[in-house]
Design a protein around this motif. Structure first.
Motif, short mmCIF file in Angstrom:
data_model
loop_
_atom_site.label_atom_id
_atom_site.label_comp_id
_atom_site.label_asym_id
_atom_site.label_seq_id
_atom_site.Cartn_x
_atom_site.Cartn_y
_atom_site.Cartn_z
N UNK A 210 -10.04 -27.78 7.06
CA UNK A 210 -9.82 -26.56 8.20
C UNK A 210 -9.59 -27.74 9.28
N UNK A 211 -9.49 -27.25 10.54
CA UNK A 211 -8.89 -28.73 11.72
C UNK A 211 -10.66 -29.43 11.73
N UNK A 212 -10.71 -30.95 12.05
CA UNK A 212 -11.57 -31.53 12.45
C UNK A 212 -10.60 -31.63 14.09
N UNK A 213 -11.88 -30.51 14.69
CA UNK A 213 -11.25 -30.67 16.27
C UNK A 213 -12.38 -29.89 16.94
N UNK A 214 -13.89 -30.31 16.87
CA UNK A 214 -15.70 -30.09 16.92
C UNK A 214 -15.31 -30.43 18.24
N UNK A 215 -16.18 -30.50 19.70
CA UNK A 215 -15.90 -30.88 20.53
C UNK A 215 -14.55 -31.28 21.27
N UNK A 216 -13.59 -30.71 20.88
CA UNK A 216 -12.37 -31.20 21.30
C UNK A 216 -11.61 -31.95 22.96
N UNK A 217 -13.02 -31.27 23.76
CA UNK A 217 -12.82 -31.66 25.03
C UNK A 217 -12.98 -33.04 25.38
N UNK A 218 -13.84 -33.04 24.51
CA UNK A 218 -14.83 -34.44 25.07
C UNK A 218 -13.93 -35.55 23.82
N UNK A 219 -14.19 -37.44 25.15
CA UNK A 219 -13.52 -37.98 24.37
C UNK A 219 -14.74 -39.19 23.10
N UNK A 220 -15.22 -39.43 22.75
CA UNK A 220 -15.40 -40.33 21.75
C UNK A 220 -15.66 -40.32 20.57
#
Length: 457
Positions: A219-229
């Motif tokens: 699975x792509x690791x893309x959780x909370x993609x629009x947040x920058x942390x």
């Protein structure tokens, strides 16, 4: 140390960048710096030794690693400790909350990027030396911790956490569902399968009942993609759950499979799951169930093989190429949309010219397929982002009952199925991140199966 038994060394070394390191995983081109560090990034390393034969498997909580740095690290391990470079697997989990090791969006050979904007290529040069030094240190630490181990293999199924992200819409086009909610009302069906396999190779040491783990999911690791942390996403969350189950000294090397078309967002859910910690926890339940049923043995064959196949690059469409040339001629430097984001058209046009130059220099890509054998288990290292159909085909035909796919062992872009090209979509658009001819995945699957058979003979 000479020993006919299987020896294992392990390490988990922090490779977290400074907060001002520029990340490369945003969907829009920009000077992306992070607001905070949610959890650290690691180089997770296991080293195997048996009868003086050495093997290393290294996973990085990073977005990408390029061929340049794979070769550099392999060379250093050969020079310092005598590793066969073919026995060193390096895998970036494709974590979108992390920097890359190397430039992947636009190659170093392309001369059209201003020096002060070098990070537009996809990597931050300030981070690269630090990461390499820490990765090599992780191998040294693993070699210093060798102990006899017993090995056991198993697998489980978890089909509720990852989803094929290519939705065939009512007009025949392709849409990618997101964490915002369902696209189902405008769709006909999901184009292809996901891979529910939860792979487990467990090692019992003298110091702990479970000393180390090779774990596998797709699975792509893309959780909370629009947040920058900064975060290690679900692979890091799974590793943390294993530490909670088996102690601080348990090292989990998480290998992400052929996830080119797989995301963690259910396209039919009113509110898709978008929490890496929850995914890590649910995967851990499956892993612990598998471990409970594993039988262990104290010996394992170590073997490995790398083969290369020639894959033609796609030629850039003449109309698109001419449009890119005109755009760059009219806009020799990119425009800024704000103090963070750049004009994406400029970046795409530069990437198009870069790919055209690559094709002109050499229209053939030398693609690496790596197979490692550890007892009954097989690890198949594939550069780029193959679609899940490819990973499943390899597993079905593999002579090993426990076959783990590790994608992104070098950057090579998306590798869709031939059928996906008929519908189009993001993953098939000719670019640096999708550059092979349509039958590339078929070639890779065929060569991977043949290599597995050779190693397991």
């Amino acid at each position: 140390m000479t020993n006919s038994k299987l020896l294992l060394g392990k390490s988990r070394i922090d490779i977290t960048p400074d907060k001002d390191t520029i990340l490369g995983g945003a969907t829009i081109s920009g000077k992306i710096r992070v607001d905070y560090i949610k959890d650290p990034l690691y180089a997770n390393t296991v080293v195997f030794v048996r009868n003086e034969r050495k093997m290393a498997v290294i996973t990085l909580d990073l977005l990408m690693i390029t061929r340049k740095y794979v070769e550099l690290i392999r060379h250093e391990l050969q020079r310092r400790w005598g590793f066969d470079p073919d026995a060193v697997m390096i895998h970036a989990t494709q974590n979108h909350k992390a920097p890359s090791l190397g430039h992947f969006k636009i190659s170093e050979d392309y001369k059209g990027i201003p020096k002060e904007l070098d990070w537009l290529r996809g990597g931050d040069e300030r981070y690269h030396p630090y990461a390499v030094e820490r990765i090599i240190s992780s191998v040294e630490a693993a070699l210093d911790s060798l102990e006899p181990v017993k090995i056991g293999c198993g697998s489980g199924v978890e089909g509720r956490l990852a989803f094929n992200r290519r939705m065939v819409m009512k007009d025949g086009s392709i849409s990618m569902p997101s964490a915002a909610g369902p696209a189902a009302q405008m769709s006909r069906y999901v184009e292809g399968p996901m891979d529910p396999d939860v792979g487990v190779v467990a090692f019992q040491g003298e110091s702990a009942p479970i000393s180390a783990l090779l774990l596998h999911y797709t699975c792509h690791p893309v959780h909370q993609l629009g947040q920058f942390f900064i975060s290690a996403d679900w692979p890091g969350a799974l590793a943390n759950e294993m530490k909670a189950s088996y102690g601080e000294n348990c090292v989990s090397v998480v290998l992400n499979g052929a996830c080119g078309n797989i995301n963690p967002w259910d396209p039919y859910a009113d509110q898709p799951l978008n929490d890496a910690a929850v995914m890590g926890n649910r995967l851990a339940v499956s892993v612990n169930r598998v471990i409970g049923d594993i039988s262990f043995r104290d010996d394992a064959v170590l073997d490995w093989k790398i083969v290369h196949i020639d894959i033609p690059l796609r030629k850039v469409n003449e109309g698109e190429l001419e449009a890119a040339r005109r755009y760059i001629a009219d806009n020799p430097e990119p425009g800024w949309l704000n103090d963070v984001f750049l004009d994406d058209k400029w970046v795409y046009a530069s990437g198009m010219l870069d790919l055209h130059e690559q094709v002109e220099r050499n229209p053939i890509y030398r693609y690496e397929i790596q197979v490692l054998r550890i007892g009954e288990a097989a690890l198949v290292g594939l550069p780029g982002e193959p679609f899940s159909e490819g990973g499943l085909a390899i597993k079905l035909a593999s002579p090993s009952p426990y076959t783990i796919i590790a994608h992104n062992t070098q950057f090579a872009g998306y590798i869709p199925t031939k059928e996906a090209f008929l519908r189009g979509g993001y993953e098939t658009t000719t670019s640096n991140w999708s550059k092979f001819v349509p039958d590339a995945l078929d070639r890779i699957v065929e060569a991977s199966i043949e290599t597995l058979k050779q190693v397991f003979e």
